[in-house]
Design an enzyme around this catalytic site. Sequence first.
Site, PDB file in Angstrom:
ATOM      1  N   GLU A   1     -23.138 -24.561 -27.239  1.00  0.00           N
ATOM      2  CA  GLU A   1     -24.432 -24.264 -27.170  1.00  0.00           C
ATOM      3  C   GLU A   1     -25.163 -25.576 -27.138  1.00  0.00           C
ATOM      4  O   GLU A   1     -26.251 -25.948 -26.538  1.00  0.00           O
ATOM      5  CB  GLU A   1     -24.620 -23.599 -28.535  1.00  0.00           C
TER       6      GLU A   1
ATOM      7  N   ARG B   1      -7.789 -14.296 -21.257  1.00  0.00           N
ATOM      8  CA  ARG B   1      -8.354 -13.232 -22.067  1.00  0.00           C
ATOM      9  C   ARG B   1      -7.739 -12.488 -23.383  1.00  0.00           C
ATOM     10  O   ARG B   1      -7.708 -11.345 -23.304  1.00  0.00           O
ATOM     11  CB  ARG B   1      -8.668 -12.066 -21.071  1.00  0.00           C
TER      12      ARG B   1
ATOM     13  N   ARG C   1     -16.225 -24.095 -17.535  1.00  0.00           N
ATOM     14  CA  ARG C   1     -16.603 -23.030 -18.380  1.00  0.00           C
ATOM     15  C   ARG C   1     -17.882 -22.445 -18.014  1.00  0.00           C
ATOM     16  O   ARG C   1     -18.527 -22.924 -17.900  1.00  0.00           O
ATOM     17  CB  ARG C   1     -16.459 -23.450 -19.844  1.00  0.00           C
TER      18      ARG C   1
ATOM     19  N   ASP D   1      -3.183 -23.118 -27.555  1.00  0.00           N
ATOM     20  CA  ASP D   1      -4.706 -22.801 -27.278  1.00  0.00           C
ATOM     21  C   ASP D   1      -4.876 -23.694 -26.216  1.00  0.00           C
ATOM     22  O   ASP D   1      -4.479 -24.919 -25.846  1.00  0.00           O
ATOM     23  CB  ASP D   1      -5.457 -22.983 -28.718  1.00  0.00           C
TER      24      ASP D   1
ATOM     25  N   LYS E   1     -26.728 -13.945 -23.400  1.00  0.00           N
ATOM     26  CA  LYS E   1     -25.769 -14.791 -22.717  1.00  0.00           C
ATOM     27  C   LYS E   1     -24.376 -14.632 -22.971  1.00  0.00           C
ATOM     28  O   LYS E   1     -24.042 -14.320 -24.270  1.00  0.00           O
ATOM     29  CB  LYS E   1     -25.994 -16.354 -22.796  1.00  0.00           C
TER      30      LYS E   1
END
Length: 1199
Positions: free
Chosen positions: A515, A802, A611, A418, A580
């Site tokens: 966040e 993706r 990002r 990952d 968002k």
Amino acid sequence: MAGTIDCSFIRTLINRYCAGEENWVDSRTIYVGHKEPPPGAEAYIPQKYPDNRIVSSKYTFWNFIPKNLFEQFRRIANFYFLIIFLVQLIIDTPTSPVTSGLPLFFVIAVTAIKQGYEDWLRHKADNAMNQCPVHFIQHGKLVRKQSRNLRVGDIVMVNDGETFPCDLIFLSSSREDGTCYVTTASLDGESSHKTYYAVQDTKGFQTEEDIDSLHATVECEQPQPDLYKFVGRIHVYQERNDPIVRSLGSENLLLRGASLKNTEKIFGVAIYTGMETKMALNYQSKSQKRSVVEKSMNVFLVVYLCILISKALINTVLKYVWQSDPFRDEPWFNQKTEAERQRHLFLKAFTDFLAFMVLFNYIIPVSMYVTVEMQKFLGSYFITWDEDMFDEETGEGPVVNTSDLNEELGQVEYIFTDKTGTLTENNMEFIECCIEGNVYVPHVICNGQILPDSGGIDMIDSSPGVSGKEREELFFRALCLCHTVQVKDDVLVDGAKKSPDSSRSCIYISSSPDEVALVEGIQRLGFTYLRLKDNYMELLNRDNDIERYELLEILTFDSVRRRMSVIVKSTSGDIYLFCKGADSSIFPRVTEGKVDQIRSRVERNAVEGLRTLCVAYKKLTQEEYNEVCELLHEAKVALQEREKKLAEAYELVETDLTLLGATAVEDRLQEKAADTIEALQKAGIKVWVLTGDKMETAAATCYACKLFRRNTQLLELTTKKIEEQSLHDVLFELSKTVLHYSGSMTRDSFSGLSTDMQDFGLIIDGAALSLIMKPRQNGSSGNYRELFLEICRNCSAVLCCRMAPLQKAQIVKLIKLSKEHPITLAIGDGANDVSMILEAHVGIGVIGKEGRQAARNSDYAIPKFKHLKKMILVHGHFYYIRISELVQYFFYKNVCFIFPQFLYQFFCGFSQQPLYDTAYLTLYNISFTSLPILMYSLMEQHVSSDMLKRDPSLYRDIAKNALLRWRVFIYWTFLGVFDALVFFFGAYLMLENTAMTINGHVFGNWTFGTMVFTVLVFTVTLKLALDTHYWTWINHFVIWGSLIFYIVFSLLWGGIIWPFLSYQRMYFVFIQMLSSGPAWLGIILLIIVSLLPDILKKVLCRQLWPTATERTQNSPRQCQDHISEFTPLASLPSPSYRSNELTSSPLATRSHSHSKKVMLTYWNSHDYSVLPLGFNFSNNYCKSSTRHCYHGSGLETPV
């Protein structure tokens, strides 16, 4: 009526067990407080549910022995030896049943004791859990009882700091807003406080009397193990009114095992108890993975079983050929009885065949299984003891969840990793935001820390106008409101206002680091999120005024939609939807805004490895909101296909948006991630990155971590490319490109790191992968997969972007099941990586910031990605070398043991006379030769661990199961046969017609067998000593101690009259043999002759055809300090390697690690590189006349 009931019951069973599981939906109804619903509301159907007892144990007092024996004899080796033991009991066999029964009993008893003790501990833990006190409401009063007596429908009270005794629907709490804080560390490892919400219509019931008056029923799904999924609804009955129906989701479900924090008390109704709780349903173990060594071992066992049967058949046939002469069949001194003469020939032959099977059965080593299990179990501690793999920052060390795959770490060919949180730190830093083309760079802030040299807001480009100012503030408000961030309680201040300085001290908590970074970044731009109180979100604007927004709806984030939204209402009555998400999910839903400028900025930031998120909004009228509310409510209260209906509702709501701007957040590369990937590639391992990020961001990260290099030619297999050409054309074009350059040279013959050779990197996205994997009507899907695999094989690195979680698992499975069947390893840190971790041969979880689901579901867990280098290149290498030698050595020493017994039958008329004494047969594998190989398999280091880290290419020497191939297996087998021939015929020729004692006596058959056995024990033990490269006092103790034990045992066994023996055929045999000088000379000569071919072979091969490992062993650098990985023994003064370079200098200590940001990208024909001053590469040695410098990753363990 009865017939109807029966039919419906049968129909239910058919639907439940015969229909597809995904189509079967069942629900349960719970009556809160066991109260019947009002008359006419619904039928009252009491249901039976299990009690709240947790049972994690496997056995009971009554079923332990039969169940444990059944499980152990399911193993083919144990079952085989049981059959041999029974044959020895039933028929007259040449050896005592003790010879096979005692080793079998030892193995069974040790395993049973171990499993019984482990199960006793589970019983103890279960009893402690089941007997803990719980408070529940009964007739308006608080009653205390044991946890195991809880029933579904009971109303439970839980106090601050207590653990929830079962799965509860949250009814009310002591907090006015009906919330509570919970930690789920024992479930998923996440230590942060999570907010849960009480049912809106029951949160006012805060006393025992109030909650006892509640009249409600709960409908919910049947128990299932997903911790983050729950579907239900509650009917709250009020006087003479229709019941109020509210939806229930995972935010209303308090799970067993979680703990209540910062909340005085809560009330909840039990809906799942005992073994139906989600915690209990997650007890089930993962599917068993088997290593390639274990598979090879089983194949070799089958070969040896065939050899055993062949030996028994040959001897049985030859016996009857030899006995065809009447004199040999029935000599005068051994006349047969009448019953023996009347026996059927076939029955006699079958009995003889079984007797020979028993005589030769020791060629199958039962003790090998025990030794392998012990080696794996004890060897796994070396990883957990490794101080180099301990992370001081987090206080975490490596975790071994299974020891069955240790050696598989030495066979890895593909690594699937990952990106976020694995290659990167998952420590987000807000970099900039772009609002309608204007770029804002705030103070640099990271995790609440203001970094030095930050001087306020820097605005790039032109200042916005009046209308732009409104959009700017709307953008800031959107980021302050569109999130699920919590504010830590101890910094909340009740009051009208906060000063900007005090607001900066807010500590934000969220399951998503993105966040937190966004809210902190906007705080530096003048808008501070304060808290959520009574369903109102409060924020502090630039004018130091508090703004309040009522939170109407949250459209939660999911990995498919890749966005989230909130619907809020301002004090002026305006209703806004703020959204968002990823640019790919926001841009198609936007109808207004400066899309081109913002898209350009987003693409530029993505190329730089940042990002990006886009922010949009929509203003709703009251009528539109009412429609939205009704649509969402209908989806939320659905019990069937709720997620699908919610997704459809979200799609309808999140349309016709106005684009406000975009944000850029940096996720720094982990320390030494690039160094680790470079080392793995040099070791011949192909590294694939599987991520959900967009292509440009992921590609920039791949350049930074050296997965892609400056000379790498990138090949794209993306949706954009497929739109321009058909999938068929794109695949064939890429295949043509890579095959043209690779030519006849296979990609495995080089590391892909050479600058003068064309290197390929493939980029594929999730949509393109779906097209490749999609089955077609003409059956061409298989061809597409093969073509795709052929392209991948010729690429040094692959980036899959993706990707949905299941697609990650699909990729791993595709490679795992390809025709080469390579060994795969998957590594990740989040819940979205669990599927690929479970799919791969070896799964490794990074103990990261996204919880511990990956670590819990993995085979191994490590604190940081950099630790993967040592785990594979050092630990994996050692594990494979050790266990492969163990397996081959066991078969070798058993061939040496049994083949002389086979030869002996030719000299005793195939009478099944044993060559060795019963005690020797029994103790050979248990005592005389067991400990040396066990210690070897735990401590052997054929080269130093530091050398393995410095030269990753040594890993290639053991690739593709190199040490357990048929060629090596046959060599060990023939070496065993040769040694057995030397033992037997050497002793035979020495004793034939020769007086070996001083008084002229000749030796008998037991002396002959003892001489053969003595040469055998010394030869196989010294063979292991010759193979040992790394000597410690433990190796010396077990090797020489085993030989001394054999001698002492033989002296005692044959030198003392044992009262429990009816006859003692070995009495004085060993002592008499040792009293003969020729016997001593013969034993020494036979040992030398037996070992000589192996020594010559090793010397010649080392000189003429040395492997990379052997060249390394001979090199001067190997003489550097060699510290054992066996930490408790690290201080012992007996390593075989001494340092001649580092130990002379006080500077030869572990280098300090510094976090450096290194960005090297080559994207769209542009170079971006940042190399800070003082940047140095690891694993370098520099030597001057005055001092030594060492920049390595540290010694194996400190001494």
